[in-house]
Design a protein around this motif. Structure first.
Motif, PDB file in Angstrom:
ATOM      1  N   GLY A 181       9.465  -6.089   1.553  1.00 60.93           N
ATOM      2  CA  GLY A 181       8.132  -5.598   1.835  1.00 60.93           C
ATOM      3  C   GLY A 181       7.724  -5.902   3.255  1.00 60.93           C
ATOM      4  N   TRP A 186      -7.027  -5.130  -2.521  1.00 64.03           N
ATOM      5  CA  TRP A 186      -5.958  -6.113  -2.757  1.00 64.03           C
ATOM      6  C   TRP A 186      -6.292  -7.447  -2.106  1.00 64.03           C
ATOM      7  N   GLN A 206      -6.814 -10.781  -4.329  1.00 64.49           N
ATOM      8  CA  GLN A 206      -5.790 -11.805  -4.182  1.00 64.49           C
ATOM      9  C   GLN A 206      -6.284 -13.041  -3.434  1.00 64.49           C
ATOM     10  N   THR A 232       1.005   0.986  -7.472  1.00 63.02           N
ATOM     11  CA  THR A 232       1.435  -0.411  -7.575  1.00 63.02           C
ATOM     12  C   THR A 232       2.626  -0.698  -6.672  1.00 63.02           C
ATOM     13  N   ARG A 233       3.628   0.175  -6.709  1.00 60.96           N
ATOM     14  CA  ARG A 233       4.808  -0.038  -5.878  1.00 60.96           C
ATOM     15  C   ARG A 233       4.466   0.010  -4.389  1.00 60.96           C
ATOM     16  N   SER A 262       2.292  -7.309  -0.533  1.00 61.42           N
ATOM     17  CA  SER A 262       2.651  -8.483  -1.335  1.00 61.42           C
ATOM     18  C   SER A 262       3.454  -9.486  -0.509  1.00 61.42           C
ATOM     19  N   THR A 293       1.515  -0.612  -2.947  1.00 68.32           N
ATOM     20  CA  THR A 293       0.703  -1.766  -2.563  1.00 68.32           C
ATOM     21  C   THR A 293       1.565  -3.014  -2.422  1.00 68.32           C
ATOM     22  N   SER A 294       2.498  -3.164  -3.342  1.00 68.34           N
ATOM     23  CA  SER A 294       3.371  -4.339  -3.263  1.00 68.34           C
ATOM     24  C   SER A 294       4.262  -4.280  -2.033  1.00 68.34           C
TER      25      SER A 294
END
Length: 945
Positions: A626, A741, A745, A598-599, A606, A601-602
């Motif tokens: 990011g 993702w 999204q 998760t971290r 993100s 990918t963000s």
């Protein structure tokens, strides 16, 4: 057959004639055995065997009336007599009675002896022999000279060499020494006669030259062998095996010289002398072939292989030469075996000296001679340098045991396996014993060595569990020094004093009394030659050479392998936290840890995070940043942006990982991450760099990689090859995660808004918006299914099985009696490494990353690239009429159908192969699971009209 000179030698009627009938033609009447003439007057008085008195006096009987006996001696009583069942043997005369009589000569030299014919016929004249050789050598020389004069030729060989001179000089010539008649020419390396026109007395010039050539070639052969020996010993060879061969040649020459010197002195003729020198000729020829074959050898392993091949050839002859070559091979291979013993830890090498390892063990620089164990670096197994005398399995075991021993020695030098003498363990070494009885003794020694070392290891483990490592090392030295002279100063002085007394004392055993199997075997060969036998005098039960070598090496080798492997595995798990490092690799490289996924990918994708991109006039605030892939126009990011975006992710995630060891993880004790785990930039080719420049490309994140360097003890399991596989898996999974993702999204839509359309998606009645919604639905289904399969089945299933294996292994190694428990399981460092590599191979196969999956991967990349292109176009334009939905959707369906078809072909091909034993979820079953989830109703099997 016609009679010769009136007499037929094969006619039975003339058998009674004497032997002189055909020589002088005498015709006197006689028979073969003429009646004895008792008339004393007809016998010549000079006959020594004639009676001295008349026949009447010699044959007269005594007068019975006047004859009286003298007084008789009294007989011994019967009680005093001794009755013996053993026959009485007459007193033997020492020496040869005929030789004694010949040396004493005739009792009466003035008496003439007669032949048989002369005894019968007083007027008989002894005939002369018809053979020229019976007349003596000088008559033969005169005949040769006469023949030369008759043929009007000059007499060239007019210098006859006496028999006594030749009988003394020819043995020296055969032994390679100069003498009165022959000298050695150093320029041409051959012998020349000091008397060029000389010849043997009683022999022709051709026969004499042939005789001289025989002994000259023999001497040249001995000289060449001596030259090889002196050159190797004097200059010192870099190959210990060649020096051992020179010692073997020296031993053979000594025995040959001993034999020839002893028997040549007994030779009374040149023919007998030549026959004596013929006996060792076969042995010298064999040694010459061996020396010539090994001249170009550049390593001890190659030289040992050459000798092994010759020993096998000689063994097929089933004679004593095979036994001699076995002993030569044993002697030559001894230095090579010493390097094997040092490599696997049976002999403790001096660290300050240069140590020569086996030739099939190569360091990174390619050299086999290294200063110490630290400079060895990462050894590699070069199977092309393996000698023929050991099998490939044994050579691989030797390499792996030595490699594991280096790890143990570098990390735990105080362990009993690394300091046998300090722990009072009597070391045993591997050596060739080529009989079954000797192999049994080797097995017994290996068992004794194993039991004594187990006790020392158990004591070491007990001390390590109660004290610190430094204290345990000190206690091991103190406890093990009970039999060592270096426990205190008084013991040192006493030991040095005893050593001086021993050195000053004369040797208790002479060197000649030491056992020398090669010397005794060559002597046995000469005894066979003298007796006319070609078989060993004392045959032993010997297996074939190839089998005997493995039988003699296996007991100690595999005993040491079990001890080194088990001990090293225990220390890797309990002292160096191997399972924790493997968990780090799984959670980061295989993306199995959800918080890290998760971290990451963000930070990469993100758009809600602050941009790490440097913009003119816009300061970068101290908030979470990011890279914002997909929303920025410049790509790839700078290295400073990567540091800002990814900073702190690995440290936070590693701290949150559960501990795999009761004593805590290395990360909790040290601020540094395990193995120096960090993000880095991958080295790419120009073609790959062009792919990374496009932000909407599937390969936009290929430049990012995870860097991990296993600590020195763990690099025996986590190899550079396995790290490359981890990197390949991480790069592929990062692509899949990015596409998922994007789909989730940007392309996710409520299912209620999806219209119902016909099977033919290209019908004119279907609008672009309807195709757009269907494209989003199918892309979401395909990408989500693939991602779930790759992350949930492709990586999780193989890792779960491997984790179960290492967890059970760690529990077994934690048991106090782990050495005995692990003997039956066969756990080893290469076994664990192979299991780790096999797990990675299964993951690569599940993710279609192997070479045989090239078509499947090509179709998959086309599917994912089409999805990214559709997302890019969907984001950039809001006008649905200008969107080429039909073309992208058609390509997506075709690529998806091609991907499914390629997967089916791979599954059929894998199904025909034999399933790997122990695999609970074969690759074809995993493919069937993926195909079922992707196309349960056969949607992509329908062809658009």
């Amino acid at each position: 057959m016609e009679p010769i000179d009136g007499h037929n030698p094969f006619e039975w009627l003339q058998i009674d004639q004497d032997s002189t009938a055909g020589l002088d033609g005498g015709n006197y009447e006689t028979i073969l055995f003429e009646p004895l003439n008792l008339d004393i007057s007809s016998v010549r008085l000079e006959n020594p065997y004639a009676p001295a008195k008349s026949i009447e006096q010699n044959l007269r009987l005594p007068d019975l009336e006047t004859f009286r006996f003298g007084p008789l001696k009294e007989l011994e009583s019967l009680d005093a007599s001794v009755i013996s069942s053993e026959p009485e043997h007459p007193a033997t005369v020492e020496g040869d009675i005929w030789k004694i009589a010949f040396e004493l000569g005739s009792a009466r030299e003035d008496i003439k002896l007669y032949s048989w014919e002369g005894f019968q016929n007083p007027n008989h004249n002894e005939p002369r022999s018809a053979y020229l050789s019976e007349a003596g050598p000088r008559v033969f020389d005169a005949a040769l000279a006469l023949k030369a004069r008759r043929q009007s030729q000059a007499v060239t060989s007019d210098r006859s060499l006496g028999h006594n001179v030749l009988i003394r000089c020819l043995p020296q010539l055969g032994l390679g020494r100069s003498s009165t008649l022959f000298k050695f020419d150093e320029a041409v390396e051959t012998f020349h006669s000091r008397v060029p026109d000389g010849r043997a007395l009683g022999c022709s010039a051709e026969l004499s030259q042939s005789l001289f050539d025989f002994f000259g070639e023999y001497g040249n052969s001995v000289r060449r062998l001596e030259k090889f020996r002196n050159k190797v010993v004097a200059r010192g060879s870099q190959l210990p095996a060649r020096l051992a061969l020179a010692i073997a040649v020296s031993t053979a020459l000594e025995v040959v010289e001993e034999f020839l010197s002893r028997h040549a002195a007994k030779s009374e003729s040149i023919i007998q002398l030549q026959q004596t020198f013929e006996l060792p000729r076969r042995l010298l020829d064999l040694l010459h072939k061996v020396v010539n074959l090994t001249k170009r050898c550049t390593s001890s392993d190659e030289l040992v292989s050459m000798i092994y091949t010759k020993a096998q050839e000689a063994e097929r002859c089933m004679d004593i030469m095979g036994k001699i070559m076995r002993e030569v091979f044993r002697l030559v291979s001894e230095p090579w075996l010493q390097s094997i013993n040092r490599w696997i830890g049976l002999e403790q090498a001096i660290q300050s000296g240069i140590t020569s390892w086996p030739a099939f063990v190569k360091a990174e620089d390619g050299s086999g001679a290294l200063q110490d164990t630290e400079s060895l670096g990462k050894p590699t197994y070069a199977k092309e340098y393996r000698p023929d005398c050991i099998t490939e399995d044994d050579a691989g075991t030797i390499f792996e045991v030595g490699k594991a021993f280096r790890v143990l020695q570098s990390q735990h030098p105080d362990h009993p396996l690394c300091s046998l003498r300090s722990w009072n363990v009597e070391a045993t070494t591997a050596h060739w014993d080529l009989t079954l009885q000797e192999v049994e003794r080797i097995t017994e020694k290996a068992l004794i060595y194993e039991q004594s070392l187990k006790k020392a290891v158990q004591k070491y483990d007990e001390q390590s569990s109660h004290t610190s490592r430094a204290e345990a090392s000190e206690m091991s030295k103190t406890d093990g020094a009970e039999a060592s002279p270096w426990s205190n100063l008084e013991e040192q002085d006493r030991w040095i004093s005893q050593s001086l007394v021993t050195l000053n004392a004369p040797p208790q055993q002479p060197s000649d009394a030491l056992p020398d199997p090669l010397r005794e075997t060559i002597r046995e060969y000469f005894s066979n030659c003298l007796s006319g036998s070609d078989r060993p005098l004392h045959p032993a039960l010997r297996p074939p050479l190839s089998v005997g070598l493995s039988m003699s090496l296996a007991p100690i080798l595999y005993t040491q392998a079990h001890l080194v492997y088990t001990t090293t595995l225990r220390l890797l798990f309990l002292s160096h936290y191997l399972r924790h490092h493997l968990s780090i690799l799984n959670s980061h490289f295989l993306l199995s840890h959800p918080p890290f996924l998760t971290r990451l990918t963000s930070a990469l994708l993100s758009p809600g995070l602050a941009s790490a991109e440097r913009r003119k006039g816009t300061p970068r605030l101290g908030q979470t940043m990011g890279l914002q892939l997909g929303t920025r126009r410049t790509w790839p990011p700078a290295s400073s942006e990567l540091r800002l975006a990814l900073m702190g992710i690995l440290t936070e995630i590693s701290a949150s990982l559960p501990s795999s060891h009761p004593g805590g993880t290395p990360a909790s004790k040290n601020r540094d991450l395990p193995g120096g785990l960090s993000f880095a930039i991958r080295q790419l080719s120009e073609r790959d760099i062009e792919k990374c420049v496009e932000p909407n490309s599937l390969y936009a994140l290929d430049f990012l990689r995870l860097q991990y360097t296993p600590p020195p003890p763990l690099d025996s399991v986590v190899t550079p090859t396995s790290l490359e596989k981890y990197d390949t898996i991480f790069k592929f999974l990062l692509r899949i995660v990015r596409v998922r993702w994007v789909v989730e999204q940007q392309l996710s839509s409520p299912l209620s808004s999806l219209p119902r359309i016909a099977r033919n998606s290209a019908r004119p009645s279907v609008s672009a918006s309807q195709l757009r919604l269907r494209f989003k639905f199918e892309a979401l289904h395909v990408v989500t299914t693939l991602c779930d399969y790759f992350l949930g089945v492709g990586t999780s299933k193989p890792w779960t099985e491997f984790e179960t294996y290492i967890r059970d292994l760690e529990l077994r190694l934690a048991h106090p009696n782990y050495l005995d428990r692990e003997r039956s399981s066969g756990a080893s460092v290469p076994g664990l490494r192979n299991a780790h590599d096999a797990m990675l191979e299964r993951v690569l196969g599940s993710l279609f990353l192997k070479r045989r999956h090239a078509k499947v991967m090509d179709a998959l990349e086309r599917v994912l690239s089409t999805v990214l292109n559709f997302a890019s176009v969907e984001k950039e334009t809001g006008m649905e009429d200008n969107l080429d939905v039909k073309g992208l959707y058609t390509e997506f369906r075709e690529f998806t159908r091609a991907f499914l078809e390629a997967c089916r072909r791979v599954g059929e091909r894998e199904g025909r192969k034999s399933r790997e034993p122990g695999a609970s979820l074969p690759e074809e079953e995993m493919l069937e699971m993926l195909l079922l989830r992707l196309c349960m109703n056969g949607h992509y099997n329908r062809i658009d009209e």
